[in-house]
Design an enzyme around this catalytic site. Sequence first.
Site, PDB file in Angstrom:
ATOM      1  N   ASP A 207       0.831  -1.196  -0.040  1.00 59.08           N
ATOM      2  CA  ASP A 207      -0.005  -0.142   0.034  1.00 59.08           C
ATOM      3  C   ASP A 207       0.860   1.291  -0.107  1.00 59.08           C
ATOM      4  O   ASP A 207       2.049   1.225  -0.089  1.00 59.08           O
ATOM      5  CB  ASP A 207      -0.977  -0.154   1.040  1.00 59.08           C
ATOM      6  CG  ASP A 207      -2.610   0.496   0.834  1.00 59.08           C
ATOM      7  OD1 ASP A 207      -2.194   1.823   0.380  1.00 59.08           O
ATOM      8  OD2 ASP A 207      -3.296  -0.348   0.819  1.00 59.08           O
ATOM      9  N   HIS A 277      -2.643   3.198  -4.551  1.00 58.50           N
ATOM     10  CA  HIS A 277      -2.124   2.810  -3.539  1.00 58.50           C
ATOM     11  C   HIS A 277      -0.741   2.111  -3.771  1.00 58.50           C
ATOM     12  O   HIS A 277      -0.449   0.998  -3.113  1.00 58.50           O
ATOM     13  CB  HIS A 277      -3.162   1.584  -2.710  1.00 58.50           C
ATOM     14  CG  HIS A 277      -4.324   2.219  -2.308  1.00 58.50           C
ATOM     15  ND1 HIS A 277      -4.474   2.639  -1.130  1.00 58.50           N
ATOM     16  CD2 HIS A 277      -5.443   2.096  -2.861  1.00 58.50           C
ATOM     17  CE1 HIS A 277      -5.634   3.323  -0.751  1.00 58.50           C
ATOM     18  NE2 HIS A 277      -6.542   2.768  -1.907  1.00 58.50           N
ATOM     19  N   GLU A 340      -9.895   3.125  -5.126  1.00 56.38           N
ATOM     20  CA  GLU A 340      -9.280   4.432  -5.111  1.00 56.38           C
ATOM     21  C   GLU A 340      -8.254   4.899  -5.615  1.00 56.38           C
ATOM     22  O   GLU A 340      -7.046   5.505  -5.000  1.00 56.38           O
ATOM     23  CB  GLU A 340      -8.931   4.457  -3.430  1.00 56.38           C
ATOM     24  CG  GLU A 340     -10.256   4.207  -2.435  1.00 56.38           C
ATOM     25  CD  GLU A 340      -9.877   4.088  -0.889  1.00 56.38           C
ATOM     26  OE1 GLU A 340     -10.743   4.732  -0.259  1.00 56.38           O
ATOM     27  OE2 GLU A 340      -8.975   3.633  -0.450  1.00 56.38           O
TER      28      GLU A 340
END
Length: 765
Positions: A207, A277, A340
């Site tokens: 991440d 990420h 995201e």
Amino acid sequence: MSRRITPVLFATLAAALLGACATQPHKAVAANEVAQAAPLPLMPLPAHIERHAGTFAFGAGTRIVVPTGDETSRHIATQLADWVRGSRGIDLAIASEPVARNAIVFAIDPSVAGSEAYVLDIDADHVRIAASDPHGLFHGAVTLWQLLASDAHKGLPAVHIEDAPRFAWRGLMLDSARHFQSVDEIKQLIDQMALAKLNTLHWHLTDDQGWRLEIKRYPKLTSIGGCRKAVGPDAALTGGANKPYCGFYTQDEARDVVRYAAERFITVVPEIETPGHAQAAIASYPEFGVTGTRPPVSTDWGVNTWLYNVDDKTFVFLENVLDEVMQVFPSTYIHVGGDEAAKDQWQASKAVQAKMHKLGLEDDEKLQGWFIARLGDYLQQHGRRLIGWDEILDGKVPASATVMSWRGTKGAVAAANQGHDVVLAASPTLYMDYLQSDAHDEQPGRPQVQGLKTVYDFDPVPDAIEPDKAKHVLGAQITVFSEYLSTPQRLQHAIFPRMAALSERTWSAKPDWNGFLARLPAQMARYRAAGIDAADSAFAVRIDAVPAAAGTARLTLGNQAGYGEIHYTIDGSEPGTSSPRYTQPVDIALPAKLRANAFVDGVALAAARARDVDALALNRRNSDQLDTCADKLVLRLEAPLPLDGPRPVYKVDIMNTCWRWKQASLDGISHIDIDVNRLPYNYQLWKDAAGVVGRPKASKAGEVEVRLDSCEGKRIATLPLAPAKNGAATLSAKLPSQTGGHDLCLLVTGKPGPFLWVIGDVQLR
Ligand code: ACM
């Protein structure tokens, strides 16, 4: 991973219920006896339980008999013997020859229909576990151990159990990027997953804040990407703000986790996040990012905007990474993230836009679809399948892609109705970083409470999935993102016992909340015996006290589950079942040292909770007892200091630092004291950043304003923050005299960043 179990077993169960029971070599007990019998301490609840008269008296002479030459069965028998030794201190020998009596017999029996299914029979002479596959035998052994581990049963009760899972994917996602867990901690988690009949560990390994898997071709992924600056409470973990937060798993360690899980019939599905990420990866190799510049490994939670670029050389990198990942992880599925991915960098890049147009793709979402599909093709060429978060649906991904629905259940509905297989990991309900109660003694996390019952009530098949598409629901998982779950204790508190709720809803055919509650104390005892720090949040007694007649307070007690008899004391002594029983609000004389707990059959369901109540305490609120003014992004955050703990925790809306005390009683009040603290503001909010509320401040450090009746109301006090410039402080101010009850609005001036001012206890006096 096979699809949802077709209900072959349940058809045979129905036949059994309709009269075929006579073929069983047991004498069924009378219906009223069954009804009165305490529930068997089984979690998750088996599909079908038939209780019979009698018991099997197991003991040191009992042997486990496995089929000759069947090493897998022998291994499962060894595990069962280990569990029994651990929980009952009895050594069970393992044999391959038939034994006349006092035996636990393992049988591979093709007539037991269904993957992972098993049949468990217990009578006076034998226990028999039959399954058509070793995974079923393992589950049968777990069920048997749960019966053995129960102190309530001196002998094993005679039963006939037929059992099979409702879903093929029963999982837990572990985020090792935000905070890192040791291999031993992960193994302890795997042990508990196996005992809960879960079968999939989704391992979130990369991440923005850390790359945690050794990749031999790209050593900087871990030498650079495995470390970040220790910001906020991380400094307490590393020993100081000048010591970085680092960690990664060597491939040998990851293989050890895979092997350990496989021995417990759990598949480890690795996740390598793309195209977003990716900040830790780009910090390690900036050439695979869009801008070519090197960011730091992120110290900010939220949505960071660093994306991989879309050059062929980046796919070579990703494919090389996936090659090594596939060597370590034999799972069918490989998770490639997809969530995201804020497209700002792609939109700002001429090279990315040119490639998009050259590919004939109309927008960035389609570009993401192409990106993900390219990785999916690569995985398919290697005999693997792609799974990704539900944003992968926004681009066009091949029908073979499996979708993990996290933004509620919408993604699952859309994906299944389009013919994709889906796994439910729906936020907020299945996200274990959401807190399970609003009690002040909860840990840091997200305060939109997802209690035990809320998790239990989650049905993995949303109503909006068309009936003929329900077969695409592979199952569900709890999701353990670890921004706030920084220690093994916090992780365990977040996961247990909510994992038991998920396990029952993915394994058992039908929900049975009351039965679950009745079976939970046995499960909590098993957690304790295993050294697991399970949350008692559902049963902890909440003590509310409000002013009553002069010198007294009115006491209201209850727990979230509404379960158990509540007993309390007012002198600080430990409450027991002979202490006064609470049935309705009572008035008590002040001061009082209250302690309360809930009991079932004389056994405490939680740790007793305590509250000292005097006149001053009745005029005090902590941030959990205050409302935030607008629920934009409310968190419970831990202070960074003291390094050696314990550190206070504050409820705060990080987009609007404003709290409300509803109907404060202001008669006779002349002063207000407010505990404040200064926390780092380490959040990336992407587009939401525009909504962060700022207020004019009167001084450099800002101030806390107290306003009457509403946040636009008259300012009745201003408390400058300057005296607290180094962190925690108690600020005091005079209040003009008022009568009666009024709402108080407490707001911080200025705008959050790079620090965040929070308030703790507020005392009126
Ligand atoms: C997610 O929570 N971003 C999958």
